[in-house]
Every structure is written in structure tokens, then in C-alpha cells.
Design an enzyme around this catalytic site. Structure first.
Site, PDB file in Angstrom:
ATOM      1  N   SER A  80       0.850  -1.185   0.000  1.00  0.00           N
ATOM      2  CA  SER A  80       0.000   0.000   0.000  1.00  0.00           C
ATOM      3  C   SER A  80       0.886   1.234   0.000  1.00  0.00           C
ATOM      4  CB  SER A  80      -0.915   0.003   1.225  1.00  0.00           C
ATOM      5  OG  SER A  80      -1.934   0.962   1.108  1.00  0.00           O
ATOM      6  N   CYS A  99      -6.978   1.540  11.416  1.00  0.00           N
ATOM      7  CA  CYS A  99      -7.900   1.086  10.368  1.00  0.00           C
ATOM      8  C   CYS A  99      -9.228   0.619  10.939  1.00  0.00           C
ATOM      9  CB  CYS A  99      -7.256  -0.030   9.562  1.00  0.00           C
ATOM     10  SG  CYS A  99      -5.761   0.502   8.694  1.00  0.00           S
TER      11      CYS A  99
END
Length: 389
Positions: A199, A328
Site C-alpha cells: 500500500s 484502520c
């Protein structure tokens, strides 16, 4: 401002910003178009995939661009699980209890679809071992999953050894390499995994872009399309490619890999400085996670008697930004599932620990400010409504 939450996200490197801006202005064409400006962007996309593959030392035909690691983890794990079961190989998966939610919640979903999942707990030394995976494997096991570096405590898992063992067992092996990419030296060609992900925003690239590397280990266990539409990404993931961000991601990884050794040495120095500074002012703490196998750029510390949620608010009031674990969870702050796995019998650790994570821009002055604020908090000099800088 003192930013020490680089495991959550990193600031975009100025050079990367320039690459993205140039592409947004000059390479705005659709890469699927047949006219010149479309073909020009298509060429840039092809070159970016080739460069990313070279940086990772993998085949460019195995690289798929995604919106990030969450999508890539979902795609790779579900695809391999379904294919294995479809061909009658079994329905059991072995993973760890310390995976990122974008992995753990996928395996929990698979459990609702009839799969069995074993979650390996860290041993008394805080380690995840190959032997634990082997002991959990049965004749119904189809695959293993393990992260390279834990996002909350920085523990390094033995993914090289796990890959060798999985290959010998004829199992697929998925690795979440998000917290290792650009920071920790790994030979991705030698890593015997069938899939791994990255990512961009974890190595000073933009948010909303990532990749999946998928290497078919058996002819029938090929990747299935994730999205159906125009047939982009080799007909595997339809949707117009985000070329400016793809170019930015590749540039970010290029810059990170160029400085990976010097940055790692810097992180080791900063880690030692952090712990020495805490010791020098007499603040009591304990390091969470694997004590022997951990990266220097993620430090999870237990400050016994201090509630993490309250410390974060007070840090924020003083302009210091850290976290208590994974970022997250849609802004929520709950007891860490990772710390629960490491310390099942020490519930106080779950809500009294902070994560301090470094980036290439981190300085000793940043740590000094963190220590200064922490000292004020532990001595009750910052209340919840007023900052006493």
C-alpha cells in the site's frame, strides 16, 4: 506539530507529489483509448508496472494494481481459498492471531462460508514460529497466511521460513508485506509465497493505491477476476487505472528503496534515543511484542497506570500525534486485539499502551517533544481541556 504515527500513514514525499501533479496535468488521457494521448498514458502504465516489478524483483505479469492493501488482501485470500476448495483440496486455513483487520476480517468472513481457520497465538517469547504452523496443519489445510511485520508492535514474522515450509507442504501462502515494504530488506523473488501486497501510503506515497503480486503455484489455482467491466489489469480487475497515483506509488517505492539502509540505521538510532530518553527521566514502560525479532521504526510501549485514550487526547492538545494501535478501525479506539493475543492474561496492557512509529522525516527533536509532553501527562500538567505548552 510532531508526527510519530507513520505506521498509520506517511506524509507524501515532495518528489512524489510532483510526479502525481505532472501526471494529472499532462497524462490525463484514458489508457484504454486508441488515440495518441491515451496510448501515451498506456505506455506510462506499462513502464510503471515494469519498474515496480523490477523494484520488487518479481515478474511484471504477476503485478496487479489495486486501491490498496485491503482490496489486495481480500482478493488474494478469497481467490485462493475458493479455488482450493473448488478442486477438493480442503477447507482449512492457518493464520496468525496478530494479522491486520484486512486479513483477520477476511478469514472471519470465510468461516461464515464453511471454511475452518486456525489462529496461531504468539508463544511465551512473543514469537510466531514455523513449528506452530506445522502443528496446526492437517490433511484438510489448503493455505497459510502471515504478515511480514506486525503493524501495531513491529514484530518480524519468519515469512521466509514459513514460505519454504508452505512450499514443501504444497500449500498456498499469502503474506501481508505492508509494514515491511520500503523499510525492511526482503528478497521478494526468493520469498516462496503465492501472493503478497503493498500500500503506497505506508512508504510516502498517496492513499488509495496499492498492488497485489500473485504467483500461481498450481495451474488450477489461478487468480479470478475481482471486478467485472472493461477488462483492465489483464481482465482481472476492471476499472480505469489511476495512472497518476500508480506513477506516484512507483516513485515513492523507488525513493524508499534507495535510502532503505540509511533510513533503517537512522530508525535504530532513533529507537535507542527514545528508550534512553524515557529511562533518563524515570518514566516506567515495557516494550510490547516480540523482544528479539522486531523492527526499530514501530515501537509499542506499555505505560502502566495511564489510559491510552486519555494520553492520546492530551498528546493531541500539545501537538504530538501518535496512536494506540491500528488506525484502520474507522476512527474508533478499542482495546487492541493484537495486544490481547500477545498478553491474554494482562488486560491492563490492552488499553494502556501507545505506538510510536518513525518515518524518514522523524528527528530527535520530535522525540524530545514527545518525551516532554509525556512527562507533563504523567505528572498531571495537561488536563483534557487546556494545553499547557
Amino acid at each position: 506539530m510532531v508526527y510519530l504515527d507513520n505506521a498509520a500513514t506517511t506524509p507524501v514525499h515532495p518528489t512524489v507529489v510532483q510526479v502525481i501533479q505532472d501526471a494529472l496535468i499532462n497524462d490525463f488521457g484514458n489508457p484504454s483509448s486508441t488515440y495518441r494521448i491515451g496510448k501515451s498514458v498506456k505506455h506510462a502504465l506499462i513502464q510503471a508496472r515494469k519498474q515496480l516489478a523490477e523494484l520488487l524483483n518479481v515478474s511484471e505479469t504477476d503485478v496487479y494494481f489495486t486501491s490498496g492493501a485491503t482490496e489486495a488482501n481480500n482478493w488474494a485470500i478469497i481467490a485462493q481459498a475458493n479455488k482450493s476448495r473448488e478442486f477438493g483440496e480442503g477447507h482449512h486455513i492457518v493464520t496468525t492471531a496478530i494479522e491486520h483487520p484486512s486479513v483477520t476480517n477476511v478469514t472471519k468472513y470465510l468461516e461464515t462460508q464453511g471454511f475452518d481457520v486456525t489462529y496461531i497465538q504468539p508463544n511465551e517469547e512473543g514469537e510466531i514460529t514455523v513449528q506452530q504452523f506445522l502443528e496446526a496443519t492437517t490433511d484438510k489445510t489448503i493455505g497459510w497466511i502471515a504478515m511480514a511485520v506486525n503493524n501495531e508492535v513491529g514484530s518480524i514474522l519468519p515469512v521466509q521460513e514459513l514460505g519454504e515450509a508452505a512450499y514443501e507442504q504444497k500449500l498456498w501462502f499469502h503474506v501481508d508485506t505492508v509494514q515491511a515494504l520500503g523499510h525492511l530488506e526482503l528478497d521478494y523473488q526468493a520469498l516462496k509465497c503465492t501472493s503478497f501486497v503493498g500500500s503506497a501510503h505506508k512508504f510516502n506515497g498517496p492513499k488509495g493505491i496499492g498492488f497485489l503480486v500473485y504467483r500461481t503455484y498450481q495451474e488450477h489455482n489461478h487468480l479470478e477476476p475481482l471486478l467485472h467491466g472493461g477488462g483492465q489489469e489483464g481482465k482481472m480487475r476492471s476499472g480505469t487505472e489511476n495512472v497518476p497515483y500508480i506513477l506516484g506509488m512507483v516513485k515513492a517505492l523507488e525513493l524508499a528503496k534507495k535510502d532503505i539502509t540509511s533510513n533503517f540505521e537512522k530508525f535504530e538510532e532513533l529507537q535507542a534515543y527514545l528508550l534512553t530518553s524515557l529511562d533518563s527521566i524515570g518514566i516506567s514502560y515495557e516494550i510490547n511484542g516480540d523482544q528479539k525479532n522486531r523492527v526499530p521504526y514501530i515501537n509499542n510501549l506499555w505505560f502502566n497506570g495511564n489510559i491510552a485514550s486519555q494520553m492520546l487526547i492530551k498528546m493531541d492538545l500539545d501537538g504530538v500525534y501518535i496512536s494506540a494501535g491500528s488506525a484502520c478501525s474507522a476512527g474508533s479506539l478499542t482495546e487492541s486485539e493484537i495486544l490481547k493475543a500477545y498478553y491474554p492474561n494482562q488486560s491492563e496492557r490492552w488499553s494502556q499502551s501507545l505506538r510510536i512509529s518513525f518515518g524518514y522525516q522523524t528527528t530527535k527533536a520530535d522525540i524530545d517533544q514527545f518525551i516532554h509532553t509525556l512527562e507533563k501527562i504523567t505528572k498531571g500538567k495537561i488536563d483534557l481541556w487546556h494545553s499547557n505548552k
